[in-house]
Design a protein around this motif. Sequence first.
Motif, PDB file in Angstrom:
ATOM      1  N   PRO A   1      -1.954   1.753  -5.848  1.00  0.00           N
ATOM      2  CA  PRO A   1      -1.708   0.584  -6.703  1.00  0.00           C
ATOM      3  C   PRO A   1      -0.278   0.065  -6.700  1.00  0.00           C
ATOM      4  O   PRO A   1      -0.034  -1.067  -7.140  1.00  0.00           O
ATOM      5  CB  PRO A   1      -2.121   1.070  -8.102  1.00  0.00           C
ATOM      6  CG  PRO A   1      -2.231   2.557  -8.018  1.00  0.00           C
ATOM      7  CD  PRO A   1      -2.567   2.867  -6.599  1.00  0.00           C
ATOM      8  N   MET A   2       0.686   0.849  -6.219  1.00  0.00           N
ATOM      9  CA  MET A   2       2.066   0.368  -6.151  1.00  0.00           C
ATOM     10  C   MET A   2       2.369  -0.371  -4.846  1.00  0.00           C
ATOM     11  O   MET A   2       3.507  -0.791  -4.621  1.00  0.00           O
ATOM     12  CB  MET A   2       3.039   1.551  -6.286  1.00  0.00           C
ATOM     13  CG  MET A   2       3.109   2.131  -7.671  1.00  0.00           C
ATOM     14  SD  MET A   2       3.809   0.948  -8.844  1.00  0.00           S
ATOM     15  CE  MET A   2       2.710   1.142 -10.221  1.00  0.00           C
ATOM     16  N   MET A   3       1.357  -0.570  -3.987  1.00  0.00           N
ATOM     17  CA  MET A   3       1.596  -1.162  -2.669  1.00  0.00           C
ATOM     18  C   MET A   3       1.071  -2.598  -2.611  1.00  0.00           C
ATOM     19  O   MET A   3       0.438  -3.008  -1.634  1.00  0.00           O
ATOM     20  CB  MET A   3       0.963  -0.286  -1.584  1.00  0.00           C
ATOM     21  CG  MET A   3       1.524   1.128  -1.547  1.00  0.00           C
ATOM     22  SD  MET A   3       0.726   2.210  -0.332  1.00  0.00           S
ATOM     23  CE  MET A   3       1.319   1.508   1.208  1.00  0.00           C
ATOM     24  N   THR A   4       1.353  -3.384  -3.626  1.00  0.00           N
ATOM     25  CA  THR A   4       0.853  -4.757  -3.677  1.00  0.00           C
ATOM     26  C   THR A   4       1.397  -5.623  -2.538  1.00  0.00           C
ATOM     27  O   THR A   4       0.691  -6.460  -1.982  1.00  0.00           O
ATOM     28  CB  THR A   4       1.208  -5.410  -5.021  1.00  0.00           C
ATOM     29  OG1 THR A   4       2.621  -5.315  -5.228  1.00  0.00           O
ATOM     30  CG2 THR A   4       0.485  -4.707  -6.168  1.00  0.00           C
ATOM     31  N   GLY A   5       2.670  -5.427  -2.193  1.00  0.00           N
ATOM     32  CA  GLY A   5       3.262  -6.203  -1.104  1.00  0.00           C
ATOM     33  C   GLY A   5       2.652  -5.852   0.228  1.00  0.00           C
ATOM     34  O   GLY A   5       2.329  -6.733   1.038  1.00  0.00           O
ATOM     35  N   VAL A   6       2.479  -4.553   0.492  1.00  0.00           N
ATOM     36  CA  VAL A   6       1.859  -4.120   1.743  1.00  0.00           C
ATOM     37  C   VAL A   6       0.410  -4.596   1.810  1.00  0.00           C
ATOM     38  O   VAL A   6      -0.091  -4.960   2.873  1.00  0.00           O
ATOM     39  CB  VAL A   6       1.947  -2.586   1.885  1.00  0.00           C
ATOM     40  CG1 VAL A   6       1.162  -2.109   3.113  1.00  0.00           C
ATOM     41  CG2 VAL A   6       3.405  -2.134   1.989  1.00  0.00           C
ATOM     42  N   GLN A   7      -0.269  -4.601   0.664  1.00  0.00           N
ATOM     43  CA  GLN A   7      -1.637  -5.125   0.625  1.00  0.00           C
ATOM     44  C   GLN A   7      -1.675  -6.567   1.129  1.00  0.00           C
ATOM     45  O   GLN A   7      -2.513  -6.923   1.975  1.00  0.00           O
ATOM     46  CB  GLN A   7      -2.191  -5.066  -0.799  1.00  0.00           C
ATOM     47  CG  GLN A   7      -3.596  -5.654  -0.929  1.00  0.00           C
ATOM     48  CD  GLN A   7      -3.962  -5.995  -2.378  1.00  0.00           C
ATOM     49  OE1 GLN A   7      -3.084  -6.284  -3.189  1.00  0.00           O
ATOM     50  NE2 GLN A   7      -5.241  -5.945  -2.692  1.00  0.00           N
ATOM     51  N   SER A   8      -0.775  -7.403   0.623  1.00  0.00           N
ATOM     52  CA  SER A   8      -0.735  -8.805   1.054  1.00  0.00           C
ATOM     53  C   SER A   8      -0.401  -8.919   2.534  1.00  0.00           C
ATOM     54  O   SER A   8      -1.022  -9.707   3.266  1.00  0.00           O
ATOM     55  CB  SER A   8       0.292  -9.581   0.221  1.00  0.00           C
ATOM     56  OG  SER A   8      -0.086  -9.637  -1.138  1.00  0.00           O
ATOM     57  N   LEU A   9       0.572  -8.142   2.983  1.00  0.00           N
ATOM     58  CA  LEU A   9       0.952  -8.175   4.390  1.00  0.00           C
ATOM     59  C   LEU A   9      -0.210  -7.738   5.274  1.00  0.00           C
ATOM     60  O   LEU A   9      -0.465  -8.333   6.325  1.00  0.00           O
ATOM     61  CB  LEU A   9       2.167  -7.271   4.620  1.00  0.00           C
ATOM     62  CG  LEU A   9       3.492  -7.766   4.058  1.00  0.00           C
ATOM     63  CD1 LEU A   9       4.532  -6.653   4.070  1.00  0.00           C
ATOM     64  CD2 LEU A   9       3.992  -8.961   4.858  1.00  0.00           C
ATOM     65  N   PHE A  10      -0.919  -6.693   4.855  1.00  0.00           N
ATOM     66  CA  PHE A  10      -2.046  -6.202   5.633  1.00  0.00           C
ATOM     67  C   PHE A  10      -3.141  -7.259   5.709  1.00  0.00           C
ATOM     68  O   PHE A  10      -3.620  -7.603   6.804  1.00  0.00           O
ATOM     69  CB  PHE A  10      -2.598  -4.916   5.008  1.00  0.00           C
ATOM     70  CG  PHE A  10      -3.647  -4.222   5.831  1.00  0.00           C
ATOM     71  CD1 PHE A  10      -3.303  -3.190   6.690  1.00  0.00           C
ATOM     72  CD2 PHE A  10      -4.980  -4.610   5.749  1.00  0.00           C
ATOM     73  CE1 PHE A  10      -4.274  -2.558   7.451  1.00  0.00           C
ATOM     74  CE2 PHE A  10      -5.958  -3.980   6.505  1.00  0.00           C
ATOM     75  CZ  PHE A  10      -5.603  -2.952   7.363  1.00  0.00           C
ATOM     76  N   ASN A  11      -3.534  -7.786   4.575  1.00  0.00           N
ATOM     77  CA  ASN A  11      -4.623  -8.762   4.562  1.00  0.00           C
ATOM     78  C   ASN A  11      -4.239 -10.075   5.233  1.00  0.00           C
ATOM     79  O   ASN A  11      -5.113 -10.817   5.698  1.00  0.00           O
ATOM     80  CB  ASN A  11      -5.092  -9.011   3.136  1.00  0.00           C
ATOM     81  CG  ASN A  11      -5.877  -7.839   2.565  1.00  0.00           C
ATOM     82  OD1 ASN A  11      -6.486  -7.057   3.308  1.00  0.00           O
ATOM     83  ND2 ASN A  11      -5.863  -7.689   1.249  1.00  0.00           N
TER      84      ASN A  11
END
Length: 465
Positions: free
Chosen positions: A109-119
């Motif tokens: 849950p602390m990886m919101t930025g990486v989530q956006s980059l991944f998607n």
Amino acid sequence: MSIYDVKRREFLKMAGLVGAGLSTGQSSLFNLKNLGALAGINAAKGDDYKALVCVYLGGGADSYNMLVPRSVSEYNVYQATRSNLALNLSDLLPINPMNNGGIDFGLHPMMTGVQSLFNDGKACVLANVGTLVDYISKDEYYNELKPVPLGLFSHSDQTNQWQTASPGERLIKGWAGRISDMIHDVNDNDLISMNMSFNGTNTFQSSNLNVEYSINNNGAITLNGYGDMYGQGIQKTIAIDKMLSRSYTDPLKETYTKNFKTALDSNLFFNEKISEVPEFSTQFSESYMSGNMSMIAKIIAAREELGFKRQIFYLDVGNWDNHDNLTNDLSYNLMSVDNALTEFNNVLKEMGLEDCVVTFTMSEFGRTLTSNGNGTDHAWGGNAFVMGGPVRGNRIFGEFPDLALQSPLDIGGGVIIPTTPNDLYFAELAIWLGVPQGELHTIFPNLGNFYAQGSTNAPLGFLNL
């Protein structure tokens, strides 16, 4: 006695005064290329710029709480294995890998930025990557039918192997250092190394011909007080300038003086060019890692003035050896890393250089899937993240393992045998930076066990080569 009549004893005494102004083990005054080094091989000049940014998660990161299966059956296995360390399914940040193999995944849950980059297709995951001498099965491990990396589960040995790509021996020269020896002449600046470190001398960038250039969040590390026109800085500056302007008949004195003067001038030149970089619109957080990434961005922005066309940056982000307090420490660490990576991506986008930089993570090993009570212990295979415009994002490369205890890859206590050799990981990064594929086995001596010499295929396929 005047400074111009200085003898050897006085010279060494003054050198000691100068040395007293250095930050031990950190000064970039000596982190310059060997002035007499031979030109690198197979490096073609070009107008393009490329940089690798290595984010080393020192201590052994628990990456199976960074990437977690969300499909019901796989999540239930994860939850049973990780017990009190398991993240809640509802807290996971959904990602939608194009090649998920029928399994849904989520991020911490602390990886919101990486989530956006991944998607958004700007980041990918390398699943179950680790040090390997050769591919090895559970039976081969138990019966010692194949060799395993030297000092498996040891911080020092596994750090050495991730940084040298030599799993069967302890070396002092790293694979980034070997790359710099091969292609360093692509840069126009012969005095400042293409390898830049926020952690001083390190194995990863150590080489035969080049010395890593130490920097911090303020730029190049220079002599304390030199150039200051107040207090003791005035006397120190005058003394150093006089010493360095003199010619000495002793070859040792003369060589030392010239190299020191060249280094000092290079430092001043470097810091001057960095100071001329305009302020970015992107705002960086107050964390030390965000400061690191901000400085890397400034150096990249000044690349033409500094004469760089190829660079490798290294920063060691510690505090990942979480035998205790894993849940809180991992959340705190990931918040800092996620912010820094997101900000760095934003500033590269601001500069129009997203396609010129690849940022990647390394850590000496993964952690046990099982809990030791409030943390995890040293293990083997783990997951790595790669970010940048050249990345074939929104994908997971390698095989995500079965997280059930006593699975075909579990050698005990949730220690997973890696199935993605880190040699393949490194080789693809090297190709992208400019190492000819025919020279990969020179850089990575163990690569032949996983990648045929002369092959023109991408080692793993996570970068657009």
